[in-house]
Design an enzyme around this catalytic site. Structure first.
Site, mmCIF file in Angstrom:
data_model
loop_
_atom_site.group_PDB
_atom_site.id
_atom_site.type_symbol
_atom_site.label_atom_id
_atom_site.label_comp_id
_atom_site.label_asym_id
_atom_site.label_seq_id
_atom_site.Cartn_x
_atom_site.Cartn_y
_atom_site.Cartn_z
ATOM 1 N N SER A 1 0.832 -1.192 0.000
ATOM 2 C CA SER A 1 0.000 0.000 0.000
ATOM 3 C C SER A 1 0.874 1.253 0.000
ATOM 4 O O SER A 1 1.966 1.252 0.595
ATOM 5 C CB SER A 1 -0.889 -0.009 1.247
ATOM 6 O OG SER A 1 -1.942 0.907 1.126
ATOM 7 N N PRO A 2 0.442 2.328 -0.638
ATOM 8 C CA PRO A 2 1.222 3.572 -0.599
ATOM 9 C C PRO A 2 1.386 4.063 0.835
ATOM 10 O O PRO A 2 0.406 4.161 1.571
ATOM 11 C CB PRO A 2 0.373 4.559 -1.416
ATOM 12 C CG PRO A 2 -0.538 3.707 -2.223
ATOM 13 C CD PRO A 2 -0.796 2.478 -1.426
ATOM 14 N N GLN B 1 1.018 6.421 -6.668
ATOM 15 C CA GLN B 1 -0.243 7.054 -6.303
ATOM 16 C C GLN B 1 -0.104 8.560 -6.520
ATOM 17 O O GLN B 1 0.695 9.216 -5.862
ATOM 18 C CB GLN B 1 -0.583 6.766 -4.842
ATOM 19 C CG GLN B 1 -1.957 7.269 -4.417
ATOM 20 C CD GLN B 1 -2.200 7.068 -2.932
ATOM 21 O OE1 GLN B 1 -1.511 7.673 -2.112
ATOM 22 N NE2 GLN B 1 -3.170 6.229 -2.592
ATOM 23 N N ARG C 1 1.219 -1.418 7.367
ATOM 24 C CA ARG C 1 1.969 -1.705 8.600
ATOM 25 C C ARG C 1 2.547 -3.114 8.619
ATOM 26 O O ARG C 1 3.671 -3.331 9.075
ATOM 27 C CB ARG C 1 1.075 -1.474 9.821
ATOM 28 C CG ARG C 1 0.699 -0.009 10.051
ATOM 29 C CD ARG C 1 -0.345 0.114 11.148
ATOM 30 N NE ARG C 1 -0.687 1.497 11.423
ATOM 31 C CZ ARG C 1 -1.578 2.198 10.742
ATOM 32 N NH1 ARG C 1 -2.209 1.644 9.721
ATOM 33 N NH2 ARG C 1 -1.841 3.453 11.055
ATOM 34 N N TYR D 1 -8.057 14.102 1.168
ATOM 35 C CA TYR D 1 -7.280 14.928 0.260
ATOM 36 C C TYR D 1 -8.176 15.503 -0.842
ATOM 37 O O TYR D 1 -9.386 15.315 -0.814
ATOM 38 C CB TYR D 1 -6.079 14.143 -0.267
ATOM 39 C CG TYR D 1 -5.155 13.734 0.866
ATOM 40 C CD1 TYR D 1 -4.632 14.698 1.745
ATOM 41 C CD2 TYR D 1 -4.847 12.405 1.117
ATOM 42 C CE1 TYR D 1 -3.816 14.340 2.812
ATOM 43 C CE2 TYR D 1 -4.029 12.038 2.180
ATOM 44 C CZ TYR D 1 -3.527 13.010 3.024
ATOM 45 O OH TYR D 1 -2.734 12.660 4.086
ATOM 46 N N ARG E 1 -8.032 5.212 -5.414
ATOM 47 C CA ARG E 1 -8.428 4.945 -4.026
ATOM 48 C C ARG E 1 -9.620 5.840 -3.707
ATOM 49 O O ARG E 1 -9.559 7.057 -3.900
ATOM 50 C CB ARG E 1 -7.275 5.217 -3.071
ATOM 51 C CG ARG E 1 -7.654 5.114 -1.602
ATOM 52 C CD ARG E 1 -6.444 5.071 -0.691
ATOM 53 N NE ARG E 1 -5.868 3.730 -0.652
ATOM 54 C CZ ARG E 1 -4.877 3.361 0.153
ATOM 55 N NH1 ARG E 1 -4.322 4.240 0.974
ATOM 56 N NH2 ARG E 1 -4.425 2.125 0.129
#
Length: 370
Positions: A22-23, A100, A324, A181, A229
């Site tokens: 994942s980014p 991304q 993570r 965002y 996303r």
């Protein structure tokens, strides 16, 4: 046969399995350019046997960066730096490389997380922009409300960044339309209070992110996959975006040739009330997949191989993206392959570490000497 380790083809790109890096922002760029940290950070995943590596949120303008340490892709220096990383990953691994593309909107001009992450002040700060002149929260900058000229400028910035990504050797683009965002800010009624054709109804609020998608799709080679996303929930009750909104948005994206949706949630307000737990966002991806038939990526505390296997095998999502878990164990896919009885690519330099109870000729010779 493990479902998690089945290949998946998106246009001309085949992912060797369904495990995605994942980014993850590293906040270690200098004036938007990648540093040796990025080469080390992303480079260690070249040997990890992942299905897809997606670099962190990479911003389409200096004004669109979250922090001064965020990556950019708006000049030739950035393009060259990204190209060097892409070349490394392809030389030493088999995982396709994605990026991304993002614009932080009203959440831009912030300090590094380990310095508190608050809005910057003084000469280090820069102006922010958003759909409406509403700050993200108390103590945050009040952004300028974008006019149509500003909107058109940002759409061009995304398209130009996509062209740079192509020249740099990127295989897959994911647009960032979540986590509070800019594209998410236009979508959400929490942050979008406009009364023109970019605000009000969901159809109007979708207009800007769909314009971005169309511009990038036109600039990005047709044989390369393009996804986004999106958010499954603002976690703001009935005032914010709901899963039904995500289904409608995803359907509109599908009509425009979107290859996958990565379904996350939250980030639009400091007042959000998120309930977390293992796989707590997977049901968002599942709902979008069932409603649209699109290829979906699930995220959110996916940490164990059997957990990831069940998500894919049960058809809840097509891909699992981990952050993570892969920071903690870059070779998570090796462990998953062992647990699930699957094959995973391992560079020849590391094969000795994968051989259980087998002595190499050199080790046999050393035993003989002893």
């Amino acid at each position: 046969m493990s479902a998690l380790f089945e290949p998946l083809t998106l246009r001309s790109v085949t992912l060797p399995n369904r495990i995605v890096l994942s980014p993850m922002c590293q906040y270690s760029a200098v004036d938007g350019a990648p540093t040796d940290w990025h080469r080390i950070h992303l480079g260690r995943y070249a040997a990890a046997g992942l299905g897809l590596i997606i670099a962190e949120a990479t911003h389409v303008s200096a004004r669109g960066r979250i922090t001064p340490g965020c990556l950019g892709l708006y000049n030739a220096v950035h393009e060259a730096g990204l190209g060097a990383i892409a070349a490394d990953l392809k030389a030493f691994g088999r995982s396709p490389f994605g990026i991304q593309l993002a614009h932080a909107g009203r959440k831009a001009s912030s300090d590094l997380p380990w310095r508190g992450g608050k809005s910057l002040e003084g000469p280090s700060a820069w102006p922010t922009e958003a759909p409406s002149a509403l700050p993200h929260g108390e103590g945050w900058h009040t952004p300028a409300a974008l006019d149509e000229e500003g909107i058109a400028r940002i759409v061009r910035d995304f398209a130009e960044a996509a062209q740079r990504a192509d020249r740099a050797g990127v295989d897959v683009i994911e647009l960032h339309g979540a986590h509070g965002y800019l594209m998410h800010q236009f979508l959400s009624p929490i942050s979008n209070r406009r009364n023109d054709s970019y605000g009000g109804s969901l159809e109007n609020r979708m207009r800007f992110p769909l314009e971005v998608f169309d511009a990038v799709r036109a600039a990005w080679p047709q044989h390369k996959p393009l996804g986004i996303r999106i958010t499954g929930s603002d976690w703001m009750g009935s005032a914010g975006l709901q899963i039904e909104d995500a289904k409608i948005f995803a359907a509109a994206l599908k009509e425009r040739g979107c290859d996958f949706v990565d379904v996350s949630s939250g980030g639009i307000s400091l007042q959000q009330k998120i309930v977390t737990g293992p796989g707590y966002q997977v049901h968002f991806a599942e709902a979008v997949k069932q409603a649209t038939g699109m290829v979906t990526m699930a995220v959110g505390l996916i940490t164990e191989p059997q957990q990831a296997e069940e998500i894919v095998r049960e058809g809840r999502a097509d891909l699992v993206a981990m952050a993570r878990a892969l920071l903690n164990d870059p070779f998570w896919a090796w462990r998953a392959a062992d647990e699930l009885g699957a094959d995973v690519h391992v560079p020849p330099q590391y094969l000795r570490g994968r051989q259980r109870g087998v002595d190499t000729p050199r080790e046999l010779a050393l035993k003989a000497v002893r």
